[in-house]
Design an enzyme around this catalytic site. Structure first.
Site, PDB file in Angstrom:
ATOM      1  N   ARG A   6       0.784  -1.210  -0.022  1.00 18.21           N
ATOM      2  CA  ARG A   6      -0.195  -0.092  -0.277  1.00 18.21           C
ATOM      3  C   ARG A   6       1.524   1.295   0.167  1.00 18.21           C
ATOM      4  O   ARG A   6       2.056   1.386   0.624  1.00 18.21           O
ATOM      5  CB  ARG A   6      -0.552  -0.067   0.713  1.00 18.21           C
ATOM      6  CG  ARG A   6      -1.486  -1.097   1.708  1.00 18.21           C
ATOM      7  CD  ARG A   6      -2.352  -1.180   2.478  1.00 18.21           C
ATOM      8  NE  ARG A   6      -3.528  -2.293   2.025  1.00 18.21           N
ATOM      9  CZ  ARG A   6      -4.393  -2.382   3.144  1.00 18.21           C
ATOM     10  NH1 ARG A   6      -4.813  -1.693   4.205  1.00 18.21           N
ATOM     11  NH2 ARG A   6      -4.764  -3.521   3.633  1.00 18.21           N
TER      12      ARG A   6
ATOM     13  N   ARG B 294       2.314   1.836  10.564  1.00 18.48           N
ATOM     14  CA  ARG B 294       2.001   2.342   9.563  1.00 18.48           C
ATOM     15  C   ARG B 294       2.692   1.670   8.778  1.00 18.48           C
ATOM     16  O   ARG B 294       3.804   2.906   7.826  1.00 18.48           O
ATOM     17  CB  ARG B 294       1.088   3.313   9.095  1.00 18.48           C
ATOM     18  CG  ARG B 294       0.485   3.505   8.151  1.00 18.48           C
ATOM     19  CD  ARG B 294      -0.221   4.915   8.029  1.00 18.48           C
ATOM     20  NE  ARG B 294      -1.014   5.177   9.354  1.00 18.48           N
ATOM     21  CZ  ARG B 294      -2.334   5.390   9.002  1.00 18.48           C
ATOM     22  NH1 ARG B 294      -3.174   4.525   7.655  1.00 18.48           N
ATOM     23  NH2 ARG B 294      -3.152   4.884   9.576  1.00 18.48           N
TER      24      ARG B 294
ATOM     25  N   GLU C 289      -6.649   0.143  14.486  1.00 15.85           N
ATOM     26  CA  GLU C 289      -7.382  -0.575  14.339  1.00 15.85           C
ATOM     27  C   GLU C 289      -6.701  -2.301  14.208  1.00 15.85           C
ATOM     28  O   GLU C 289      -5.642  -2.448  13.799  1.00 15.85           O
ATOM     29  CB  GLU C 289      -7.950  -0.380  12.788  1.00 15.85           C
ATOM     30  CG  GLU C 289      -8.475  -1.816  11.222  1.00 15.85           C
ATOM     31  CD  GLU C 289      -8.654  -1.017  10.367  1.00 15.85           C
ATOM     32  OE1 GLU C 289      -8.290  -2.406   9.226  1.00 15.85           O
ATOM     33  OE2 GLU C 289      -9.017   0.106  10.304  1.00 15.85           O
TER      34      GLU C 289
ATOM     35  N   SER D   6     -10.233  -6.537  10.898  1.00 13.37           N
ATOM     36  CA  SER D   6     -12.131  -5.433  10.241  1.00 13.37           C
ATOM     37  C   SER D   6     -12.417  -6.432   9.193  1.00 13.37           C
ATOM     38  O   SER D   6     -11.625  -7.279   8.618  1.00 13.37           O
ATOM     39  CB  SER D   6     -11.709  -4.528   9.166  1.00 13.37           C
ATOM     40  OG  SER D   6     -10.807  -4.758   8.555  1.00 13.37           O
TER      41      SER D   6
ATOM     42  N   ARG E 269       0.700  -4.687  12.496  1.00 14.55           N
ATOM     43  CA  ARG E 269       0.143  -4.018  14.084  1.00 14.55           C
ATOM     44  C   ARG E 269      -0.145  -5.435  14.707  1.00 14.55           C
ATOM     45  O   ARG E 269      -0.010  -4.467  16.142  1.00 14.55           O
ATOM     46  CB  ARG E 269      -0.910  -3.812  13.366  1.00 14.55           C
ATOM     47  CG  ARG E 269      -1.092  -2.952  12.489  1.00 14.55           C
ATOM     48  CD  ARG E 269      -2.737  -2.272  11.651  1.00 14.55           C
ATOM     49  NE  ARG E 269      -1.989  -0.886  10.977  1.00 14.55           N
ATOM     50  CZ  ARG E 269      -2.960  -0.276  10.434  1.00 14.55           C
ATOM     51  NH1 ARG E 269      -4.406   0.452  11.491  1.00 14.55           N
ATOM     52  NH2 ARG E 269      -2.728   1.272  10.035  1.00 14.55           N
TER      53      ARG E 269
END
Length: 426
Positions: free
Chosen positions: A261, A276, A348, A351, A389
């Site tokens: 990403r 991130r 987060e 999800s 994460r």
């Protein structure tokens, strides 16, 4: 894409769904206008084509001047038919693009608003009180150095910012998490997969990642392929242009894959550490099911995510994501956010999204149901573990005063029975 019948029959519903996401109804108006233009173009082409066919039948029976007139008309009509066919093709594409621009209508139950308008569904686990324990918690960057587990400096040297190496205990921890996650998913009946991480444009477009998320996607120049940001993409495209036997549903897949990403728009956010990053590994769950069972399957996926976080002994909460913070394809989304001690907030970690028939309409995936009825099916996705994460949450949550990190009991068999990750640096 959304069901065209819903757009035509109840445009106000679609506009209301747009407003719930914080979007205007202009895209709906454009799509309706494109649909009208498309229908007109189709009618014009069919009318001219019918006239052309009729003339073709008359010419062999005509004589003299009448025949010459018919031949002249045929020549003119042939050019008109070609022009009408071109106009129909262009109108079809404009209609398709207009449909693609409309997000999946958010579920009625999803909260309205933007990123900060989520609803907290539940909280789980207990946040550690480090002050009561008599020491100040270290963040994952410092712990990673002490444990010889994370090397950010060399990651940046070799690949640039937001890259890293997992070394020693860090690498062992990744493989332990992956194997434990796959074992859990297999136990729940998922079929394990290792999908490609390079896909063609249709797979990206079909899953909704060339719309609002296009700026976050890496494109391979000269090959017209993309690096996926989640294995949701190849898993959704796996059955593209297929008709699935309804008796085989639900079909559940779990995939391990690297993810890439750009993190566009995140300048200045989470610049420290590995929370991130541009590349990470992930274990993703994916389901094909009926539209009628999609909401219940969504809760099942959430349940498996909560089971996973409970095994890791993390404090976390579950939120119902607001409509304006949903991706293009999702009608509803639940996030599980773990408590990160040094940040003093929930972040987060996993999800799960219910995409209804939005992706399957784009990708041509249908089911054959009782009586031979063929119609779109639903897709859902859910992260089981995003490695960096998860490592951040584990290290910070289970750290000890001496810099060691306690290994949750469920994870110990996957780390050669180790109960502690020991410091390698003083």
């Amino acid at each position: 894409m959304i069901d065209p019948r819903v757009l035509r029959d109840d445009p106000d519903r679609v506009k209301a769904a747009q407003a719930k996401r914080g979007l205007s109804g202009d895209a709906v108006d454009r799509a309706l206008a494109a649909d009208t233009a498309r229908r007109t173009a189709i009618a014009d082409f069919e009318r001219l084509r019918a006239e052309q066919k009729q003339l073709g039948k008359q010419i062999p029976q005509a004589q003299g001047e009448e025949r010459a007139e018919l031949l002249a008309r045929t020549k003119t009509l042939s050019a008109d038919v070609r022009a009408a066919e071109t106009a129909q093709t262009e109108a079809d594409e404009e209609w398709r693009q207009a449909l693609l621009a409309i997000p999946n209508p958010a579920a009625e139950e999803a909260p309205a608003g933007g990123e900060d308008d989520y609803a907290v569904i539940s909280e789980h686990g207990t946040k550690r009180d480090f002050e009561a324990e008599g020491f100040t918690p270290r963040d994952h960057v410092e712990l990673g150095k002490i444990l010889g587990a994370i090397d950010i400096e060399r990651g940046a040297k070799v690949s640039g910012s937001r890259f890293y190496y997992l070394t020693g205990a860090g690498a062992d921890l990744e493989f332990a998490l992956v194997n434990m996650a796959l074992d859990q998913a297999r136990g729940a009946g998922f079929t394990t997969m290792v999908p490609p991480t390079l896909v063609r444009p249709r797979a990206m477009e079909g899953t909704g990642f060339l719309g609002q998320a296009a700026d976050d996607v890496y494109r391979i120049e000269g090959q017209d392929t993309y690096l996926v940001g989640t294995s949701e993409v190849p898993l959704a495209a796996y059955h593209s242009d297929e008709i699935l036997d309804a008796e085989t549903l639900p079909r559940r897949y779990v995939a391990f894959s690297p993810c890439f990403r750009k993190e566009a728009g995140s300048h200045g956010k989470d610049t420290r550490g590995i929370f991130r990053v541009h590349w990470f590994d992930k274990v993703e769950m994916f389901t094909y099911t009926t539209l009628e069972d999609a909401a219940e399957e969504h809760l099942r996926l959430l349940g498996w995510e909560k089971e996973w976080l409970d095994k890791l002994e993390l404090a976390y909460r579950v939120i119902d994501v607001a409509a304006g913070d949903l991706g293009l394809s999702a009608a509803r989304k639940y996030d599980c956010e773990a408590w990160i001690p040094t940040q003093g907030r929930y972040r987060e970690l996993t999800s799960t999204s219910d995409c209804t028939d939005f992706q399957t309409r784009r990708l041509g995936i249908r089911g054959r149901f009782e009586g031979g009825d063929v119609k779109p099916v639903a897709t859902l996705n859910g992260t089981l573990t995003a490695i960096p994460r998860t490592i951040v949450a584990l290290l910070e949550t289970h750290q000890q005063a001496d810099g060691s990190v306690r290994v949750p009991a469920a994870l110990q068999p996957y780390l050669q029975g180790r109960e502690l990750l020991e410091p390698v640096l003083g």
